[in-house]
Each structure stands twice: as C-alpha cells, then as structure tokens.
Enzyme design. Structure first.
Site, PDB file in Angstrom:
ATOM      1  N   GLY A  48       0.851  -1.204   0.000  1.00 35.21           N
ATOM      2  CA  GLY A  48       0.000   0.000   0.000  1.00 35.21           C
ATOM      3  C   GLY A  48       0.876   1.241   0.000  1.00 35.21           C
ATOM      4  N   GLY A  52      -1.315   8.135   1.046  1.00 36.37           N
ATOM      5  CA  GLY A  52      -1.603   8.142   2.481  1.00 36.37           C
ATOM      6  C   GLY A  52      -0.436   7.706   3.351  1.00 36.37           C
ATOM      7  N   TYR A  53      -0.763   6.882   4.357  1.00 31.31           N
ATOM      8  CA  TYR A  53       0.233   6.472   5.338  1.00 31.31           C
ATOM      9  C   TYR A  53       1.313   5.557   4.748  1.00 31.31           C
ATOM     10  CZ  TYR A  53      -2.010   8.628   9.385  1.00 31.31           C
ATOM     11  OH  TYR A  53      -2.481   9.529  10.298  1.00 31.31           O
ATOM     12  N   PHE A  74      -2.088  -0.624  -5.927  1.00 33.59           N
ATOM     13  CA  PHE A  74      -3.130  -1.016  -6.878  1.00 33.59           C
ATOM     14  C   PHE A  74      -3.640   0.261  -7.524  1.00 33.59           C
ATOM     15  CE2 PHE A  74      -7.262  -3.576  -7.426  1.00 33.59           C
ATOM     16  CZ  PHE A  74      -6.691  -4.376  -8.392  1.00 33.59           C
ATOM     17  N   ASP A 111      -2.688  -6.764  -7.374  1.00 32.75           N
ATOM     18  CA  ASP A 111      -3.475  -7.092  -6.188  1.00 32.75           C
ATOM     19  C   ASP A 111      -2.622  -7.741  -5.086  1.00 32.75           C
ATOM     20  OD1 ASP A 111      -5.372  -7.713  -4.355  1.00 32.75           O
ATOM     21  OD2 ASP A 111      -6.383  -9.236  -5.585  1.00 32.75           O
ATOM     22  N   ALA A 112      -2.402  -6.979  -4.019  1.00 30.85           N
ATOM     23  CA  ALA A 112      -1.562  -7.467  -2.915  1.00 30.85           C
ATOM     24  C   ALA A 112      -2.198  -8.649  -2.185  1.00 30.85           C
ATOM     25  CB  ALA A 112      -1.300  -6.335  -1.925  1.00 30.85           C
ATOM     26  N   TYR A 235     -16.654   3.840  13.939  1.00 30.91           N
ATOM     27  CA  TYR A 235     -15.326   3.303  13.613  1.00 30.91           C
ATOM     28  C   TYR A 235     -14.883   2.244  14.634  1.00 30.91           C
ATOM     29  CZ  TYR A 235     -10.933   3.005  11.174  1.00 30.91           C
ATOM     30  OH  TYR A 235      -9.879   2.515  10.438  1.00 30.91           O
ATOM     31  N   LYS A 244     -10.131  -4.132  12.674  1.00 31.47           N
ATOM     32  CA  LYS A 244      -8.882  -3.628  13.275  1.00 31.47           C
ATOM     33  C   LYS A 244      -8.521  -4.408  14.539  1.00 31.47           C
ATOM     34  CE  LYS A 244      -7.907  -0.389  10.299  1.00 31.47           C
ATOM     35  NZ  LYS A 244      -6.736  -0.563   9.441  1.00 31.47           N
ATOM     36  N   VAL A 274      -7.198  13.288   6.408  1.00 36.33           N
ATOM     37  CA  VAL A 274      -7.825  13.102   5.099  1.00 36.33           C
ATOM     38  C   VAL A 274      -6.964  12.208   4.217  1.00 36.33           C
ATOM     39  CG1 VAL A 274      -8.777  14.286   3.097  1.00 36.33           C
ATOM     40  CG2 VAL A 274      -8.550  15.503   5.257  1.00 36.33           C
TER      41      VAL A 274
END
Ligand code: NAD
Length: 392
Positions: A48, A52-53, A74, A111-112, A235, A244, A274
C-alpha cells in the site's frame, strides 16, 4: 491535456501529475529536514505504498534512513484520454527522486491480496535485496478476493449491535444533516474482517518467512485507527473496528510464528486525517474538519508524513518503544487526549448547517482532499497543457 479536478462524492476521479509530484516533493523535503535517523531499516517492503500512510512510510524509509524500498500498490495507469490515479503519479514522482538520490526503488502494481503478487515480491526480494528487515502493511481496500477460494469479500462501514443516529456532513451538497446508520449483520461483520483484518498481513509474513526473505530481528507493522467516543459508534466499535481488532490477534500470531527470526510485529495507531480511505467513511469528513480546527489552534496538527516520521523515530526504531496495554504503538495521543476531545465534542454538539464553516476547518479539509489528487497546490500551473502519460 489541461487537468481540472473532477470531484464525484467522496472521490476525485482524476489526478494531476505535476501536483502529485509537488506533494511528494514536499513530503521528501520535510523528511530531509528532520533528524533522528540513527538506527533504522535497510530493506523495506511497503504494502500500500502509493498514497496516504503507506506512501509516507516509504518516503521516511528512503529519504530519512536511506533504505531500499520495494512497494506494492493497486493503481490505474494513464491513457491518452484519461489521467492515471493519484497513487500512480505519486509513485512515478517517488521513483524519479529516489533515482536522483541513488536509492533503490521498485514498485509492483497489482493485487496485494493475491498469491501471485506475494510470489512476485519474493522473487524481486531474492533477486535484488536478499532479505527485508521492515514490512509495512498499509492496505486500505473495499474488497478482497480470497486467494484460496476465489470468493470476493466486500467490507462495509456500519455500526455493530444497534443503529446509530448522528450528524454528518455531505461534502457534495455542503449539507450538515442527520443520518441513521443501520447495524451490520453477522455476515457483513465477517466480510469486513476478511478484507481489513489481519489475515492477509499474516499470509504475507508467512510467505516471506517460508521463502527465507525475512531478516533476523525484522519488524513489521500494520496501521489502525482507534479514536474515541465520538467516532467509536462508526469506527472503533463498528465493522471496521472489528477488523482492526483482528490486527491485534494477527500481530501476536506473527510474533509467535516468526520467533526464530526474533520478528517484532506491532499494530500502530495513527491519527485521523484526510486520505482516500478516510473520506469514504460516513461522519469522518465532519469529525476531521472539527479536529483540524481544534488541533491547528492547539498547534498539534499533523499530516501523514509528520505522523510516520514520529512513528519511526520515536516508536518503531526507538530503543525501548513505549507500548499501550494491548502492545500497540500509539501516535494518536495529540488527537485522543481528553482535553482535545472535549473541545471537539463541544464543537460537535454546536455544529449546524448555519455555523459549520465557522466552527470547523472545512476549508483546510477540502484543501487537503484536493491535494490528495494533486490539486490546489501552490506553484502548480493548472492551466498548463500537461502530458498525463507519466510512468516509472
Ligand atoms: P489510502 O487509501 O491512502 O492508501 C491505501 C493504499 O493501499 C494505496 O497505496 C492503494 O494503492 C493500496 N491498495 C488498495 N487495495 C490494494 C490491493 N488490492 N492491492 C495492492 N494495493 C492496494 O489509505 P490510508 O488512509 O493511508 O490507509 C492506510 C492504513 O492506515 C489503513 O489500514 C487505514 O485503516 C490506516 N489508518 C488510516 C487513518 C486515516 O485517518 N486515514 C488513520 C489511522 C489508520
């Protein structure tokens, strides 16, 4: 091609190559200006890696610690008439800068979750790196095909146990309104855990371990968001929160299975901000607009790169990392401490359609949202004709 943002709901369907490159450069500059890179990773696998992160983790690894990075993402390539996705352009910009600095970087796009991708990654590690000493698991995906059965699981973002009525902000219609979210059934919970839980993280570590490409004393971390009372119903205690929780189980299983390597596996809790993943979650745009307001006033506002720089230098690669009661690394304290949460809650209770723009930092949220796709960035000429066909 002249590229202007095409925003549809919570997503922007195009991206600007120069803007994405500017945003990647800004993160690289930030990392270079910081210190604290004493002992750290040498060969890093980032699952990924393109936004983002995960992108921030790759940038800190490469431009902070000088590590070689192998990334998996991806993303959609550009065509003559359509731009690529932002993560594609981010990756192209990352590669260009890594090359200029003489840093090894390779990215596999696909695709991981699949067994084929795991094998391709192992082949590349064997050929180019020998072993990896850090594995970052930063996938955020709406669906996953089970590699054994071929069944496709879809994640849902719903409360668990009971319906939940709350305020939300519709970014499309500029409207603060009430929503009632129906609770998930058992199948939806199970499916969400299948997609966003720890199973695939474990499969990755098993495959890497069996292939002999994990270094002794290697580390791995997956990212979580824990939050507090305001976000728990949608969440922390909701379908995604159940997934999670499964990361905590997986971290323990990974530590046990890879004891011979003295592998350290952590779940790291990061703050809300965000990204393409978070803007899709109901209630999050409202919550994030409010925390931006409060945390900017407190001088504690941080983006992905600040969070990940802090995670690596003060937690993951610290001598004796401080852990919470569940053995996690925590970088979310500036958001989740009681004083800050009380200020956010006070704003949350007051916010209406009329005062939303005054009480929140939606302008800041929206700017960050556009920036994810390379838009609204100073110094980029958005009237210029640019070639969308950028690659690496
Ligand atoms: P993001 O949408 O910016 O990034 C997701 C990454 O996953 C991208 O690189 C994308 O290409 C890749 N990806 C998605 N599906 C894939 C697939 N099938 N194969 C290969 N790559 C795939 O998301 P993010 O917000 O940076 O989230 C990363 C992690 O951080 C997630 O676990 C998320 O829950 C967690 N997190 C996010 C926040 C937040 O506020 N955004 C807060 C705390 C933790």
């Amino acid at each position: 091609m002249v590229i202007k943002p095409k925003v549809r709901g919570f997503i922007c369907t195009n991206a600007h190559p120069m803007g994405c490159a500017a945003s990647v450069s800004e993160q690289i500059q930030y990392v270079k200006q910081q210190g604290g890179y004493d002992s750290g990773p040498k060969n890093v696998l980032v699952l990924g890696c393109s936004t983002g992160y995960g992108l921030a983790s790759r940038i800190v690894s490469a431009f902070g610690y000088g590590a070689s990075t192998l990334g998996v993402c991806f993303e959609k390539a550009p065509t003559e008439r359509k731009t690529a996705t932002a993560g594609w352009y981010n990756t192209a910009a990352f590669h260009q800068q890594a090359q200029e600095q003489g840093l090894y970087a390779r990215t596999l796009n696909g695709d991981a979750f699949s067994t084929e991708m795991k094998q391709q990654v192992i082949d590349v590690i064997k050929q180019d790196l020998g072993q990896v000493d850090l594995v970052i698991y930063s996938l955020a995906a709406p669906r996953r095909t089970d590699p054994e059965t071929g069944e496709v699981y879809k994640s849902t973002l719903k409360p668990v146990g009971q319906a939940y009525k709350t305020k939300t902000y519709d970014t499309d219609k500029d409207l603060v309104h009430e929503v009632e979210l129906e609770p998930a059934n058992d199948e939806e919970i199970f499916n969400t855990v299948k997609v966003m839980g720890g199973e695939d993280w474990e499969l990755w570590m098993d495959a890497l371990g069996e292939a002999g490409v994990l270094a002794d004393d290697c580390k791995t971390t997956a990212y979580t968001y824990i939050g507090k009372e305001l976000t728990w119903p949608i969440y922390g205690h909701a379908t995604i929160g159940k997934a999670k929780e499964d990361l905590d189980r997986a971290a323990q299983a990974i530590r046990t299975k890879h004891k011979d390597k003295r592998a350290e596996a952590y779940v790291s809790s990061l703050k809300a901000l965000v990204t393409q993943a978070s803007s899709a979650i109901p209630v999050m745009p409202l919550y994030i607009s409010l925390i931006y307001k409060v945390m900017k006033q407190e001088g504690t506002h941080e983006g992905c790169i600040e969070q990940i720089h802090g995670l690596f230098t003060s937690r993951l690669f610290a001598e004796q990392p401080e852990l919470d009661e569940a053995g996690r690394l925590r970088m979310d304290g500036k958001e989740t401490n009681d004083a800050t949460q009380a200020k956010i809650k006070a704003l949350w209770d007051q916010v209406t359609q009329e005062n939303f723009h005054e009480l929140s930092d939606y302008a800041g949220y929206h700017h960050e949202f556009l920036k994810l796709f390379g838009f609204d960035i100073d110094g980029v000429d958005y009237d210029a004709d640019v070639d969308p066909q950028v690659g690496w």
